[in-house]
Write a protein that holds these residues in place. Structure first.
Motif, PDB file in Angstrom:
ATOM      1  N   PHE A 182      27.091  14.625  30.619  1.00 47.89           N
ATOM      2  CA  PHE A 182      26.346  13.403  30.874  1.00 47.89           C
ATOM      3  C   PHE A 182      26.221  12.622  29.570  1.00 47.89           C
ATOM      4  CE2 PHE A 182      23.178  16.384  29.432  1.00 47.89           C
ATOM      5  CZ  PHE A 182      22.300  15.638  28.661  1.00 47.89           C
ATOM      6  N   SER A 183      25.798  11.370  29.714  1.00 44.30           N
ATOM      7  CA  SER A 183      25.545  10.498  28.572  1.00 44.30           C
ATOM      8  C   SER A 183      24.271   9.733  28.852  1.00 44.30           C
ATOM      9  CB  SER A 183      26.702   9.515  28.367  1.00 44.30           C
ATOM     10  OG  SER A 183      27.923  10.187  28.105  1.00 44.30           O
ATOM     11  N   TYR A 184      23.519   9.405  27.770  1.00 42.57           N
ATOM     12  CA  TYR A 184      22.306   8.625  27.917  1.00 42.57           C
ATOM     13  C   TYR A 184      22.635   7.134  27.992  1.00 42.57           C
ATOM     14  CZ  TYR A 184      19.571  12.782  26.817  1.00 42.57           C
ATOM     15  OH  TYR A 184      19.008  14.029  26.830  1.00 42.57           O
ATOM     16  N   ILE A 185      21.772   6.440  28.715  1.00 43.78           N
ATOM     17  CA  ILE A 185      21.924   4.999  28.763  1.00 43.78           C
ATOM     18  C   ILE A 185      21.782   4.436  27.363  1.00 43.78           C
ATOM     19  CG2 ILE A 185      20.915   2.836  29.615  1.00 43.78           C
ATOM     20  CD1 ILE A 185      20.061   4.340  32.108  1.00 43.78           C
ATOM     21  N   GLY A 186      22.722   3.549  27.010  1.00 44.45           N
ATOM     22  CA  GLY A 186      22.691   2.956  25.686  1.00 44.45           C
ATOM     23  C   GLY A 186      23.440   3.759  24.647  1.00 44.45           C
ATOM     24  N   GLN A 187      23.854   4.944  25.033  1.00 42.85           N
ATOM     25  CA  GLN A 187      24.590   5.783  24.088  1.00 42.85           C
ATOM     26  C   GLN A 187      26.060   5.376  24.073  1.00 42.85           C
ATOM     27  OE1 GLN A 187      24.342   9.935  25.063  1.00 42.85           O
ATOM     28  NE2 GLN A 187      24.856  10.608  22.988  1.00 42.85           N
ATOM     29  N   SER A 188      26.696   5.448  22.917  1.00 42.20           N
ATOM     30  CA  SER A 188      28.128   5.117  22.799  1.00 42.20           C
ATOM     31  C   SER A 188      28.956   6.088  23.622  1.00 42.20           C
ATOM     32  CB  SER A 188      28.576   5.182  21.334  1.00 42.20           C
ATOM     33  OG  SER A 188      27.873   4.238  20.561  1.00 42.20           O
ATOM     34  N   ILE A 189      29.868   5.492  24.325  1.00 47.09           N
ATOM     35  CA  ILE A 189      30.755   6.307  25.174  1.00 47.09           C
ATOM     36  C   ILE A 189      32.203   6.006  24.789  1.00 47.09           C
ATOM     37  CG2 ILE A 189      31.498   6.821  27.540  1.00 47.09           C
ATOM     38  CD1 ILE A 189      28.774   5.866  28.503  1.00 47.09           C
ATOM     39  N   ALA A 190      33.028   6.999  24.646  1.00 41.16           N
ATOM     40  CA  ALA A 190      34.462   6.838  24.305  1.00 41.16           C
ATOM     41  C   ALA A 190      35.316   7.396  25.444  1.00 41.16           C
ATOM     42  CB  ALA A 190      34.773   7.560  23.005  1.00 41.16           C
ATOM     43  N   TYR A 191      36.583   7.018  25.407  1.00 39.33           N
ATOM     44  CA  TYR A 191      37.524   7.550  26.392  1.00 39.33           C
ATOM     45  C   TYR A 191      37.979   8.947  25.991  1.00 39.33           C
ATOM     46  CZ  TYR A 191      38.216   3.319  29.168  1.00 39.33           C
ATOM     47  OH  TYR A 191      38.042   2.253  30.014  1.00 39.33           O
ATOM     48  N   GLY A 192      37.910   9.832  26.940  1.00 43.24           N
ATOM     49  CA  GLY A 192      38.526  11.140  26.737  1.00 43.24           C
ATOM     50  C   GLY A 192      40.028  11.045  26.983  1.00 43.24           C
ATOM     51  N   THR A 193      40.412  10.280  27.996  1.00 37.72           N
ATOM     52  CA  THR A 193      41.816   9.975  28.273  1.00 37.72           C
ATOM     53  C   THR A 193      41.958   8.465  28.324  1.00 37.72           C
ATOM     54  OG1 THR A 193      42.082  11.990  29.598  1.00 37.72           O
ATOM     55  CG2 THR A 193      43.743  10.255  29.867  1.00 37.72           C
ATOM     56  N   ALA A 194      42.718   7.907  27.386  1.00 33.59           N
ATOM     57  CA  ALA A 194      42.801   6.448  27.278  1.00 33.59           C
ATOM     58  C   ALA A 194      43.538   5.857  28.487  1.00 33.59           C
ATOM     59  CB  ALA A 194      43.519   6.068  25.998  1.00 33.59           C
TER      60      ALA A 194
END
Length: 456
Positions: free
Chosen positions: A405-417
């Motif tokens: 999971f990720s928090y709202i507002g947290q930076s998210i990156a692609y695991g598979t572009a």
């Protein structure tokens, strides 16, 4: 039958290892005609049918005889000619002559019937195959004078044209001819000699062997684009809106790979400028678009296919791909040639990207082993992909925290572009491998654009 005075060397002996033998007939009465030869060994018998293999003949006491190099054409025939080229010009030049002979009434020997005189002789040509001549007289004769002689369909009553011919003391008159059409023809000669005491009037007549004249070559064009290109500056360079020609990968675009295009194939006459080495074959890259057509080509009695092939011009390390074409059949009642101008059309397509050279050939025209003809179109292209097939992948986001999971507002990156697979395809939706060659790979990152959605 009917009976002749004598048969020289009868019975005839065929030697071991041979399939034929020669014998001679002697007859003093020229009124005997339609002589048929019958042969038997007591078991096998030659058919008494007067057919093409045993045609009847007659004795005459006056005649014209055609000669090649001083030998009668029954033994040394007029050979295969090239349309539009004089019979006296290389390659395969021949020394032709017409001899006037008659029987000496005292000795029974042959002697010259016309000596040391220049006189008009009636000449004609007969179209044997095709059996119908094209629409105008196409055979010219050069002797003491020059004239275009009259055409005659196969088997028709002959019409002639007078040509002045110079007979020497042996009764021999040299000549040459030029036939600006294709097919098999026979030459005919005739002259009535007025009475001159003590000789009565007599008529000389005779025929050559039937000989084949092949076209010089085949001109290949694409809706007359190359003819216009040649006219514009005298070189083939892609000018005059000629998109069928490309010198290299920087040339103009012709078609997408796999798309149909039309090619016109025209049988043409010889021109010295296109045969610099006098081998009877068009020089590489010769301009045949301004050569006159051999109009009777394509009307022969028996059909034969033109053979089409190609080779890769560019890219140098690419695939030659596949060239598809509709059949062009020469003669035999084919509908390939319907305009009586020596031109046919084929629909082609090439499966790849790049530039090709196209060749067309015909072997053994009218059954003659030395009557091959060909033509080529160099630097046909540039062919590009017909379309691109794009297969997109959305990719996948990576989780910022353990536990997926990720928090709202947290930076998210692609695991598979995200990605897109782009494949250059032809009109049949097959991949074009040549597009990946460096000089033809024109799709760069700058040519790509991306559009992002503003909603999920």
């Amino acid at each position: 039958t009917p009976a002749v005075d004598s048969i020289v060397n009868s019975p005839v002996t065929i030697l071991a290892g041979n399939s034929s033998a020669t014998f001679y007939l002697h007859e003093s009465d020229d009124s005997i005609g339609s002589i048929d030869i019958d042969v038997t060994d007591g078991t096998a018998t030659d058919p008494d049918d007067g057919g093409s293999e045993d045609s009847p003949f007659s004795f005459v006491d006056t005649a014209f005889r055609f000669y090649v190099g001083g030998v009668h054409t029954d033994t040394a025939p007029i050979g295969v000619q090239i349309a539009g080229k004089s019979s006296a010009v290389a390659p395969d030049a021949q020394t032709l002559s017409l001899k006037a002979i008659r029987t000496n009434t005292d000795t029974g020997e042959c002697e010259a019937a016309l000596q040391s005189v220049t006189t008009s002789v009636d000449l004609a040509y007969e179209c044997n195959n095709p059996t119908t001549c094209s629409g105008s007289n196409q055979l010219s004769v050069v002797a003491a004078s020059t004239a275009t002689v009259t055409r005659n369909n196969n088997g028709a009553t002959l019409s002639y044209t007078g040509v002045n011919m110079a007979f020497d003391g042996s009764g021999v008159a040299p000549f040459s001819f030029n036939f600006s059409d294709a097919g098999q023809v026979t030459l005919h000669a005739k002259k009535t000699v007025s009475a001159s005491s003590p000789n009565t009037a007599f008529t000389l007549s005779g025929s050559s062997n039937a000989f084949v004249t092949r076209p010089f070559g085949l001109d290949l064009d694409f809706s007359n684009a190359r003819a216009a290109d040649w006219l514009d500056g005298g070189t083939l360079d892609g000018s005059a809106s000629d998109t069928s020609y490309s010198a290299d990968d920087a040339g103009s675009v012709y078609l997408g790979a796999g798309n149909d295009f039309s090619m016109q194939v025209t049988a043409v006459n010889w021109a010295s400028a296109d045969d610099s080495n006098n081998d009877g074959v068009p020089d590489a890259g010769a301009n045949l678009s301004d050569n006159t057509a051999t109009n009777n080509f394509g009307r022969e009695t028996t059909g034969i296919d033109l053979v089409m092939s190609h080779s890769l011009n560019e890219p140098s390390l690419g695939s030659s791909g596949a060239l598809a074409s509709t059949f062009v059949i020469v003669g035999g009642g084919s509908t390939s040639y319907t305009t009586n101008n020596g031109e046919a059309e084929s629909t082609l397509s090439w499966s790849e990207v790049g530039i090709i050279d196209i060749s067309v050939s015909l072997q053994n025209y009218l059954g003659e082993a030395v009557a091959d003809l060909s033509g080529s179109a160099l630097n046909v292209g540039r062919f590009t992909p017909d379309h691109f097939l794009v297969t997109a992948s959305n990719g996948a986001l990576a989780d910022s925290c353990s536990g997926s999971f990720s928090y709202i507002g947290q930076s998210i990156a692609y695991g598979t572009a995200p990605s897109a697979l782009i494949v250059a395809r032809n009109a049949a939706n097959s991949a074009t491998s040549n597009y990946t060659q460096t000089e033809y790979l024109n799709l760069t990152p700058a040519n790509n654009s991306r559009a992002f959605s503003n909603a999920d």
